[in-house]
Every structure is written in C-alpha cells, then in structure tokens.
Design a protein around this motif. Structure first.
Motif, PDB file in Angstrom:
ATOM      1  N   SER A  35       6.234   6.114   9.582  1.00 29.81           N
ATOM      2  CA  SER A  35       4.835   6.257   9.180  1.00 29.81           C
ATOM      3  C   SER A  35       4.159   7.418   9.897  1.00 29.81           C
ATOM      4  N   ASP A  36       4.735   7.832  11.027  1.00 27.72           N
ATOM      5  CA  ASP A  36       4.148   8.929  11.806  1.00 27.72           C
ATOM      6  C   ASP A  36       4.853  10.255  11.563  1.00 27.72           C
ATOM      7  N   THR A  37       5.785  10.278  10.618  1.00 29.91           N
ATOM      8  CA  THR A  37       6.549  11.505  10.360  1.00 29.91           C
ATOM      9  C   THR A  37       6.053  12.169   9.084  1.00 29.91           C
ATOM     10  N   PRO A  38       6.354  13.461   8.910  1.00 25.80           N
ATOM     11  CA  PRO A  38       6.034  14.120   7.634  1.00 25.80           C
ATOM     12  C   PRO A  38       6.836  13.472   6.502  1.00 25.80           C
ATOM     13  N   LEU A  39       6.164  13.204   5.405  1.00 27.52           N
ATOM     14  CA  LEU A  39       6.822  12.609   4.247  1.00 27.52           C
ATOM     15  C   LEU A  39       6.845  13.627   3.109  1.00 27.52           C
ATOM     16  N   SER A  40       7.915  13.594   2.338  1.00 25.30           N
ATOM     17  CA  SER A  40       8.017  14.439   1.146  1.00 25.30           C
ATOM     18  C   SER A  40       8.673  13.648   0.024  1.00 25.30           C
ATOM     19  N   THR A  80       9.924   5.460  -2.865  1.00 24.27           N
ATOM     20  CA  THR A  80      10.964   6.351  -2.346  1.00 24.27           C
ATOM     21  C   THR A  80      10.295   7.541  -1.679  1.00 24.27           C
ATOM     22  N   PHE A  81      10.922   8.064  -0.643  1.00 28.70           N
ATOM     23  CA  PHE A  81      10.399   9.242   0.047  1.00 28.70           C
ATOM     24  C   PHE A  81      11.477   9.782   0.992  1.00 28.70           C
ATOM     25  N   VAL A  82      11.251  10.993   1.429  1.00 27.69           N
ATOM     26  CA  VAL A  82      12.076  11.595   2.481  1.00 27.69           C
ATOM     27  C   VAL A  82      11.233  11.622   3.744  1.00 27.69           C
ATOM     28  N   ALA A  83      11.777  11.068   4.826  1.00 20.86           N
ATOM     29  CA  ALA A  83      11.050  10.975   6.091  1.00 20.86           C
ATOM     30  C   ALA A  83      11.577  12.018   7.069  1.00 20.86           C
ATOM     31  N   TRP A  88       0.851  -1.185   0.000  1.00 23.92           N
ATOM     32  CA  TRP A  88       0.000   0.000   0.000  1.00 23.92           C
ATOM     33  C   TRP A  88       0.886   1.234   0.000  1.00 23.92           C
ATOM     34  N   ARG A  89       0.308   2.405   0.154  1.00 20.45           N
ATOM     35  CA  ARG A  89       1.085   3.638  -0.010  1.00 20.45           C
ATOM     36  C   ARG A  89       1.887   4.012   1.231  1.00 20.45           C
ATOM     37  N   GLU A  90       1.366   3.684   2.436  1.00 20.48           N
ATOM     38  CA  GLU A  90       2.070   4.051   3.649  1.00 20.48           C
ATOM     39  C   GLU A  90       3.432   3.350   3.689  1.00 20.48           C
ATOM     40  N   PRO A  91       4.433   3.974   4.299  1.00 23.30           N
ATOM     41  CA  PRO A  91       5.780   3.384   4.302  1.00 23.30           C
ATOM     42  C   PRO A  91       5.787   1.942   4.802  1.00 23.30           C
TER      43      PRO A  91
END
Length: 670
Positions: free
Chosen positions: A98-103, A119-122, A53-56
């Motif tokens: 999963s509880d942090t801002p993602l960009s 891929t993402f920045v946490a 799914w989409r969540e980390p």
C-alpha cells in the motif's frame, strides 16, 4: 431551483466523466481509474456484506444481517458491522504494498459470479491479483484468493489480522491449531461484545497455501503471518477464508466461526467456488435482457445483482434500504421492502420474496403490541423495524407514530405472494392471520363520517413532507386494497370476513380536485412533495385505471416532485410506458438512476450528488420500471398478466426471464 439544477448538472457530468473511464459489458464492470471520486461495490451473500475499496487489500467494513446494538446508551437500535477478519497486510522486501508505487491497476466486478478482482504491479517487483467473494454457499463466510508473480527476486510476507469496529468493547484473540486427517490448520479467532446490548460476535480466519512450498508460518494471538522467498518468475498463491458469526444466529458463535473455516479448509477452494458459482447461476435464472441499450442493460443488471446479494431464500429476513452495504437508516426495515424491493423479487425469485414476507409474519407479536400500545386492534407494523419487530424509529421523527400506510402495504404484499404462487397452504398457515389482523387494525383506525363515508385522519403521507394530514390518497387507497385482499383471503380459507371490511373498502374517501385530479390529501394545495404519492394509486394499487385520469395525475404531480429519492421517477416512467409513450418513459427512467450513480462502478446513491450507497430501494424502483413498465407485467388475482406497453425507440427488445414459479420468459418488442 436554477442554481440547484446547475449544481446537479455539474455533479452528473463529473460522475459521468469518471465512469467513462470504466469499461462495461453485460456482466462485468471494470475501471482503471485510481483517482477520486471512488466508491466500492459490495460483495454480499444475504448473511454478510463485504465492502472493498481501491487501496490494495482494503476492506472498509463487513456488515452483519439483522444483528443490532443500540447506537448509544439508551439509543435506538442500529445494525452492527462485524469484526473484520479480512485484513491483509502484504509486504515486499519489508515494505507494505500500500506504500509502494502502483501501476497497471485494474478492478473488475463480475456480476455473474459475484466477485471483485483487483490486479496491479507493486513497486515494479510483483504482479498481484486478488479476488474477493462473499460465499453464497456459506452465508457467514467470505474468501480472498491471492496470486503473486515475482517480477524480480523478492521476500514476501503476509499478515492477517482482525479489525474491531468502535461499536464493540475491546476484542480478544487467540491462535489455534489442530490437525484433521493429517491436515494441519493454524488459524486465529477474535471475539468481542457490542457496547450497549451485549451482542456477541466471533470471527475466525485461516490462511491456506501449498504445503509443498517453502513457506514459513507464525500464527500468534496478534496475527497469522506467512512468508516466502520468491525468485523472478515464480508464483505464489494463497487464500484467506474467514467466517463471522453472532449469537443472533448461533448459541455458540465462538466455536461456530471456527467450524466454518475448518469446514472450508477440508472442503477445498475448488469445491467452495464451484458451489458459489452454481448458486449464482441459479439466481440468474431470474434476469432481464435489454437489446439496444448497453448502458441500461448494465444498470439494470447491477440493480438485480445487489438485491440478490442482499437477500436469501429460507432466511425469513428482509432487505433494509441500504442492504448489506452500510449502516444506512440503521439497517431497519421500512415500506421500502414491500413497495419497492419486494415486487421485483416476487416476479423473479419467489424464495427470496417469501423470506421477505415471512419476516413480517415472524414479527406479528411486536406489531400486535404496538397496536395495543396506541389503542388499536389487530397489528400495527412499525415504520422502522429492527430484528425484534418493534418500533425503532428515532423519536424526533413523526414517521414512527404516524406513517401508518406501512401496515396496509404489508397486507397487500402478502396477498400478492399468494397471487403469484397460488400456494393455498401458505395462505392458510401464514398469510391469512396476517391479513386478518391487518384488516382488524384498519377497522379500528378509520373514522366514520356523517355521510357514512370513512376517513383516516392525522397521518404522515408517503410524501413525508406532509405530516398530520387527513385522507391521504395513498394511505386510504392502500387500506382499500388491503381490506379487499383480506376479504378474498377469508373466502379462500373458508373463513367469514366481517361485513365492515367491505363497507370500509367501498366507502373510504379518496380526495380529488374539481377537474378530477387525485388530490394527495384533504386540503393539499399543490405545494412541493418529497416523492410520488397520489400517483401510486395507478400503480401499484391499480385504483386509478382510466388512461386520461392517469395522464392527468402524471402531468400534475411530476413538476411538483422535489429532488427526493430516486423511486418517484421509476413509478412515473412505468406509468408512461403503460400509456404507450416509450420516449417519455425513457426520459424519466434514466432520471431514476443516472444522476444518482457514483463512480467508478455506477452504484446508486439515494440522492443525486450524494455518496450514500448502495440504495437498494432505488434499485427496486428501477427494476419495476422495466419489469412492470416497459415489459408490462402485472400480478392480479388470477396470476401474472402482461399489459400493453411501449419501449423507447432505440430499445429493440426487453425480455424478463425466469418469471413466476414456472420460470417463464416474457418479451416486449416494438
């Protein structure tokens, strides 16, 4: 009806807008949209199906192939989700990502190599990338490859645990450790028993990392934890390898799930991934290329990706309507296999096609017993088959006791396998017994009329709105073709076919209206139908062959098809392409999948506006529209033929590659 069309249009426009944010190439589909609507895309290898799914690091479930339990005490069978050992909780400085801002969040499906990359920045602290694969070379195993780059100094911790679905009794877990050739392996095993029929499932998982790095590991019964301090700019890479085994496939699933992760550790990630990629390259020898329409190319390749993912050669298993993506239709095997998903595989991958037909051969005892139970001879295949090959249809549905055309559908599929492969040894050893007993069933099922014609009474049609009717056009037409196939198979095998087989095939009734239009069943009055039925006599049955007759049937039934499953439009598109009307064929072709797509990857649902994905049956219909419609391919007693057909104006060329045992390519241009 007007209100329905308005709602459907709104749903299509919403989905289209969401998918417009996705980037499509021939082989990759990527999205940067983290918002709803969202539906993940399944990664499968014919043994297990993993739904990210989409969540980390989110994995919604892991599906098992043909492992069943009852859905309730004394309930019908339902396919089991596996224990999920792919659970990763990744924390930065004590806070779960999963509880942090993602960009900078991106997901990309790579269909050629069957992997999903996220891929993402946490929290502005780390750039994280992870790839998920269901290993093609290990059908009970998958791997998650993770790379973390520290943007700032941080403390990283990773927990691997196992989730047990509600279908099981409480699970047990154990931490294990061994040393193999100086390699220390710490891993966890979890195991549980299904609640109602006692299936045993075991899942083992191991975390791999560079032993030269200063990694602290604590592997306990509850979790396998690794942690490390990273300086700004440093990278840390690790892999989660997990296997899920059941006592359907192994006498000892507990130790087998261990063996598989130990094997993977010693084989090494490079070799595992290289072999996985090589097997997918082999699958993609059977491919479809569309020049002039990137959107159609991506949709068709996504359909092929899913059918290849859900099946394996030499498995002697088949594909349920939702493949390995969910518990949809309880994971049972329907006519969806023989009529919709099997034909594309027959053209593009005979190994998978053989497994699908051998699934039925292995379950002849159950079909014999059903025929006996209902007072018939031969074999009566269940409408919904589970692994035992017995009827698994819900008792409230009349399709189980009355939708009998499936037995003819299976006979036709067996004959077509011989026609494609010319494997006379298979026909003698495997196919002939099936065809003989299919024919025996129909000789006991038909009724002779006073005028010496034959009828089949009290059936559920392929149009399942019609129950308890007589002389359904598709059922009777399929019986005709199955009996003719049995006669031809007898001749090739040196057997004598009973004369009654030919007599029934020649004299079975096919109803018609006064103007010659095929009548769906005796007494049909033009009411709304669930899906194509009478039109199937032109294709795939090849009984209605005159172009004007085909066109008249198309014009009559197209406006009478309800908003049912997507396959009907693929059949109509196919027939219009063969009639030379490429534009009308394209209009119907896009109706067989576009309204059913779900963002962001464009996977298809059974019905427009729904999210019951992935509908593999619809994928089979779409592929037939291209292979057998736009490209004009067909299978006859003499093998592969290419019929005249037409493309839409904006398509420059269609090429179907890797067709048949000789892996030929067939092309259609204007």
């Amino acid at each position: 009806m007007t209100r329905y069309l308005f709602v459907l249009l709104c749903q299509v426009l919403t989905a289209t807008a969401s998918m417009a944010q996705a980037t499509h190439t021939d082989w990759q589909i990527s999205t940067q949209s983290y918002a709803d609507p969202y539906h993940g895309v399944t990664l499968a290898n014919g043994g297990i199906g993993i739904l990210p799914w989409r969540e980390p690091f989110s994995i919604r479930h892991v599906m098992l192939n043909h492992v069943f339990d009852a859905h309730a005490e004394h309930g019908i069978s339902r396919v089991l989700p596996g224990l999920n050992p792919f659970v990763l909780n990744v924390s930065l400085d004590g806070r779960n990502v999963s509880d942090t801002p993602l960009s900078e969040w991106i997901q990309e499906l790579d269909m050629r190599h069957a992997l999903l990359r996220t891929t993402f920045v946490a929290d502005s602290k780390a750039r994280i990338s992870y790839d998920i694969r269901a290993l093609r070379n290990m059908p009970y195993a998958g791997v998650i490859h993770v790379n973390i780059e520290a943007i700032d100094d941080l403390f990283l911790s990773v927990d691997n645990t196992t989730v047990t679905p509600n279908e099981y009794e409480p699970a047990k877990s154990s931490a294990l450790e061994l040393t193999v050739n100086d390699t220390q392996i710490r891993y966890r095993r979890s195991w549980a028993t299904a609640r109602h029929r006692g299936a045993n499932v075991s899942a083992s998982a191991v975390l791999l990392f560079d032993p030269e790095q200063m990694v602290d590991q604590n592997c306990s019964d509850e979790r396998n934890r690794i942690s490390i301090s990273l300086k700004k700019g440093e990278h840390f890479t690790f892999d989660l390898i997990a296997a899920i085994c059941s006592d359907r496939d192994f006498i000892d699933p507990w130790n087998e799930s261990d063996r598989e992760v130990i094997y993977a550790v010693k084989e090494g990630m490079d070799r595992l991934i290289s072999r996985h990629n090589a097997l997918w390259e082999e699958l993609w020898q059977g491919d479809i290329e569309i020049e002039g329409d990137d959107e159609a190319q991506q949709a068709v390749r996504l359909a092929l990706y899913h059918l290849y993912s859900f099946a394996r050669a030499d498995s002697r298993l088949s594909i349920p309507p939702y493949g390995l993506s969910s518990q949809g239709y309880s994971g049972h095997i329907f006519w969806d296999t023989e009529l919709w998903m099997y034909p594309p595989m027959l053209f593009l991958n005979q190994g998978i096609a053989e497994s699908m037909i051998n699934y039925r051969i292995d379950r002849l005892p159950g079909a014999r017993h059903k025929a006996l139970a209902y007072g018939y001879r031969g074999v009566m295949f269940p409408w919904e088959s589970d692994d035992a090959g017995e009827e698994a249809c819900p008792t409230w549905a009349l399709t189980g006791p009355f939708e009998h055309h499936i037995t003819a559908d299976i006979g036709i599929a067996a004959w077509n396998y011989y026609c494609m492969t010319r494997d006379l040894n298979w026909l003698r050893k495997e196919g002939w017994s099936l065809l003989r007993e299919v024919a025996d069933f129909w000789t006991s099922r038909v009724e002779r009329n006073k005028d010496n014609t034959y009828s089949i009474r009290n059936v559920v049609c392929a149009d399942e709105y019609a129950e308890g009717v007589d002389d359904n056009a598709f059922t009777n037409g399929a019986v005709m073709k199955a009996l003719q196939a049995a006669v031809k198979a007898a001749r090739l095998c040196g057997e004598k076919a009973p004369g009654i087989w030919t007599e029934i095939a020649e004299k079975i009734r096919i109803p018609h209206f006064e103007d010659g239009t095929t009548r769906e069943y005796e007494g049909y009055d033009g009411r709304l139908i669930k899906q194509a039925d009478a039109n199937l006599l032109a294709y795939p049955l090849g009984i209605v062959t005159n172009k004007e007759d085909i066109r008249r049937d198309l014009e009559y039934y197209e406006p009478r098809i309800d908003a049912g499953p997507a396959m009907s439009y693929s059949i109509l598109a196919l027939q219009h392409a063969r009639l030379g009307d490429g534009e009308k064929a394209y209009e119907l072709f896009i109706k067989c999948y576009q309204p059913n797509r779900v963002p962001p990857f464009g996977i298809t649902a059974e019905y427009a506006g729904s999210t019951n994905c992935y509908f593999a049956t619809g994928a089979g219909g779409m592929l037939q529209a291209v292979i057998n419609g736009f490209c004009g391919l067909d299978i006859s007693d003499k093998g592969i033929t290419q019929n005249p057909s037409a493309l839409p104006k904006h398509w420059k060329r269609v090429t179907v590659k890797g067709v048949g045992p000789d892996r030929k390519s067939y092309t259609r241009t204007h």
